[in-house]
Design a protein around this motif. Structure first.
Motif, mmCIF file in Angstrom:
data_model
loop_
_atom_site.group_PDB
_atom_site.id
_atom_site.type_symbol
_atom_site.label_atom_id
_atom_site.label_comp_id
_atom_site.label_asym_id
_atom_site.label_seq_id
_atom_site.Cartn_x
_atom_site.Cartn_y
_atom_site.Cartn_z
ATOM 1 N N GLU A 54 0.812 -1.211 0.000
ATOM 2 C CA GLU A 54 0.000 0.000 0.000
ATOM 3 C C GLU A 54 0.847 1.264 0.000
ATOM 4 O O GLU A 54 0.485 2.258 -0.639
ATOM 5 C CB GLU A 54 -0.947 -0.001 1.204
ATOM 6 N N LYS A 57 1.903 2.036 -3.508
ATOM 7 C CA LYS A 57 0.798 2.588 -4.292
ATOM 8 C C LYS A 57 0.535 4.042 -3.892
ATOM 9 O O LYS A 57 0.277 4.896 -4.760
ATOM 10 C CB LYS A 57 -0.467 1.763 -4.076
ATOM 11 N N GLU A 58 0.609 4.302 -2.588
ATOM 12 C CA GLU A 58 0.350 5.659 -2.101
ATOM 13 C C GLU A 58 1.401 6.635 -2.613
ATOM 14 O O GLU A 58 1.073 7.763 -3.000
ATOM 15 C CB GLU A 58 0.338 5.653 -0.573
#
Length: 275
Positions: A54, A57-58
């Motif tokens: 994550e 992706k962030e």
């Protein structure tokens, strides 16, 4: 789209060839305030896979957003001709690189002046460390705008060497512990160290003040000593006699201490003299 109020700086001073240095400085202010500047020097990340972490992706989303906004700020602060030349470029860093190639020829002499100002700036003892570091960061930013490339560690070293002697221990700890700071982190650490220095100085002054004797007591003690010496001089017979000796008529001693022999009568017996 809502722009940062600082954008008026760029709007009122759109890019033309003579004002490239000032324009780039103002652009950096706006992008830094919006937290978009990182995309101009960090490479574009690969699009993460569906099963990527994550945080990866962030970061990708954050970089794309920052680049998009930076491109808008750059294009909005250009003349129509320059907008037409740069609007098809993929990233903000591509735009800035091309602008540097177009207008960077005026930077050589200015870069030398800026480098000299940076290297000659030294922190005066007693100056707030925040003011000094911000001044150094301003010089570094100007040099970067003018095309010089100084990596982060070199920038930190330059700032550390410009500090006053009171930060000698901080420099020693930095080198011995192999610390790694960004400019913002360095400023925070230096301000914390400065606070400790001030506390140490205050404690030292307080302790020194409490250990010193009041001047009044010292003067009183001196007066008492002088009085005692005077009293001993009178009572101990140290005081010189006044008047003249009745035998030799000289001053400085009594009759019984006179060095002259006593007068005698015809019989050889000392004559009796009145005291």
């Amino acid at each position: 789209m809502g722009f940062n109020p600082l954008f008026t700086i760029l709007k009122d001073n759109k890019l033309t060839r003579p004002n490239y240095i000032e324009w780039k400085r103002n652009l950096d202010i706006v992008l830094t305030a919006e937290e978009y500047k990182f995309c101009t020097y960090e490479p574009k990340p690969e699009q993460p896979a569906a099963d990527a972490p994550e945080d990866e992706k962030e970061y990708y989303k954050r970089w794309i957003k920052a680049d998009e906004m930076s491109r808008c700020y750059i294009l909005a602060a250009m003349s129509g001709v320059l907008q037409h030349q740069h609007q098809s470029m993929a990233t903000a860093s591509d735009m800035l690189f091309n602008l540097k190639e177009l207008f960077g020829d005026q930077n050589r002499a200015a870069r030398q002046v800026a480098m000299k100002a940076l290297m000659n700036t030294q922190m005066a003892e007693g100056t707030p460390v925040r003011d000094h570091v911000l001044k150094m960061m301003s010089h570094l930013n100007e040099i970067e705008i003018l095309g010089a490339e100084l990596d982060g560690e070199t920038q930190i070293d330059i700032i550390l060497m410009s500090l006053s002697k009171s930060f000698e221990q901080f420099r020693l700890n930095y080198n011995m512990n192999k610390r790694q700071y960004s400019l913002a982190e360095l400023l925070t650490e230096l301000q914390a160290a400065e606070g400790l220095f001030r506390q140490s100085v205050q404690v030292y002054v307080a302790e020194k003040g409490s250990s010193s004797k009041p001047k009044g007591i010292k003067k009183k003690k001196k007066a008492q000593t002088q009085k005692a010496v005077k009293a001993v001089g009178v009572q101990g017979g140290v005081k010189k006699p006044k008047g003249k000796c009745f035998r030799c008529k000289q001053s400085g001693h009594w009759k019984q201490d006179c060095p002259l022999p006593k007068k005698t009568n015809n019989t050889g017996v000392p004559a009796i003299q009145n005291a």
